[in-house]
Design a protein around this motif. Sequence first.
Motif, PDB file in Angstrom:
ATOM      1  N   LEU A  59     -26.683  58.791 125.713  1.00 11.80           N
ATOM      2  CA  LEU A  59     -27.745  57.932 126.247  1.00 11.80           C
ATOM      3  C   LEU A  59     -29.059  58.687 126.334  1.00 11.80           C
ATOM      4  N   TYR A  60     -29.017  59.905 126.853  1.00 18.60           N
ATOM      5  CA  TYR A  60     -30.244  60.710 126.946  1.00 18.60           C
ATOM      6  C   TYR A  60     -30.808  60.995 125.550  1.00 18.60           C
ATOM      7  N   LEU A  88     -26.733  48.745 132.121  1.00 18.98           N
ATOM      8  CA  LEU A  88     -27.020  49.617 130.986  1.00 18.98           C
ATOM      9  C   LEU A  88     -28.372  49.305 130.349  1.00 18.98           C
ATOM     10  N   GLN A  93     -26.632  57.933 138.368  1.00 18.79           N
ATOM     11  CA  GLN A  93     -26.596  56.490 138.159  1.00 18.79           C
ATOM     12  C   GLN A  93     -26.078  56.164 136.760  1.00 18.79           C
ATOM     13  N   ALA A  94     -26.509  56.951 135.762  1.00 20.89           N
ATOM     14  CA  ALA A  94     -26.015  56.745 134.398  1.00 20.89           C
ATOM     15  C   ALA A  94     -24.516  57.018 134.322  1.00 20.89           C
ATOM     16  N   TYR A  95     -24.048  58.028 135.036  1.00 18.67           N
ATOM     17  CA  TYR A  95     -22.616  58.356 135.038  1.00 18.67           C
ATOM     18  C   TYR A  95     -21.805  57.249 135.708  1.00 18.67           C
ATOM     19  N   VAL A 108     -23.085  59.907 128.627  1.00 12.69           N
ATOM     20  CA  VAL A 108     -24.382  60.128 129.281  1.00 12.69           C
ATOM     21  C   VAL A 108     -25.280  60.974 128.384  1.00 12.69           C
ATOM     22  N   GLN A 114     -30.985  50.644 132.681  1.00 12.76           N
ATOM     23  CA  GLN A 114     -30.995  52.101 132.650  1.00 12.76           C
ATOM     24  C   GLN A 114     -31.764  52.606 131.438  1.00 12.76           C
ATOM     25  N   MET A 148     -35.348  54.509 131.820  1.00 14.47           N
ATOM     26  CA  MET A 148     -35.512  55.880 131.323  1.00 14.47           C
ATOM     27  C   MET A 148     -36.614  55.952 130.278  1.00 14.47           C
TER      28      MET A 148
END
Length: 399
Positions: free
Chosen positions: A57-58, A104, A43-45, A54, A107, A111
């Motif tokens: 983001l993590y 975004l 989903q992030a991709y 990505v 997301q 997360m």
Amino acid sequence: MSTHVRHPIWLPAVPPADARTFASLYSIESCARATIASVIPIQAYEILKNEQTVSILYTIVSLLGLSATLFMPMLIHRFARRWVYTAGALLLAIGSLFFVTHSLPGQIFGMLCRVMGASALSITLNLYIMDHIRKADLMQAESLRMAWSMIAWTTGPTLGIFLYTHYGIYAAHGAVAVFALCLLALFWYYRLGDNPMIVPGKSRPINPLANIGRFVRQPRLRLAWLIAFGRSCYWTTFFVYGPLFMVITGQGKLAGGLLVSAGNAMLFLAIFWGRAGKRYGARNVMTLAFAGMAISLWLAGAIGELVPLATAGLLLVGALFTIALDAIGSTAFMRSVRTYERPQMAAVYRTYLDFSELTPPLVYSVVLAFFGLGSVFATLGCLAAVCGLVTWRYLPKSM
């Protein structure tokens, strides 16, 4: 007054907490987390359109989640463990609400809720385990906990991808909310109490920086953290870059979910790894596990995108050895921590998970700027080799 009779309130009898109690709680928690383990990176991709972004983001989410973990002892001290555990389960459900926005900001907040919820559940569950399980039985109890979670981690990733691709985003994340509420109901059914022995005294500092300093000054706790960090880095890479690898190499989203499920299907072997640790010693088994991880990762990095299915197979071999560390690795901490320091040290120990979600994406974002996706696995293999050498050198034979 003799006519005023107070009738007893009958509650369903609950057996004393044992290894199966915590295995069942962890299994339901695993269902909530595993269902979208493969969905989140995909989903992030889809939102960011770039694997390097990505990774960034993590990194950002893990950095924010780290601060929450360090402050967890303050929350436990203020509100008691049962309420922190309850908040952790609710955060998993709340995260689903953010994820379904497919944006975004959603997301990021989804997360973050997931990271904070997992932190609260992990720390409090470990405290309950150390309350109710004898040190001599920890290795067997931990291997049982991992084995029971096998069904969740085997079916969950594929189920999540199936729901996501066939029924949409609401079905995948709605399942997480259902599992989180079931976990909450089961936890309150067990009615686990706080042990007053491990509540920090008023004169004992609970400042996060003081806790970190106290943790770092104890060599065995440092070693326990490194062991947990090494194995958790593997799972972070496996869950995030495994599905991405399958998508980027043209194998498809479902193949990514199947890869993760296949790796988790081997969790039933945790019981056998636990028995091996008891028979041959934790140090020998942990060292073997890190060596097996390193070799399989180096081979996966060398093959890379040339033969995707062979690389996927080598990642499964690495998962087999990582399960050994899942089964017996945490006993290094549980047997070393002092009783009166458990909440503070458990919170610092739990940062291995935050750092394992923070450090690899940060390092990989740099590596991916120069090399292909296979370099991610080769880099992780170097870490596994270092962890194996340190474990062999410093972990006591009697552990």
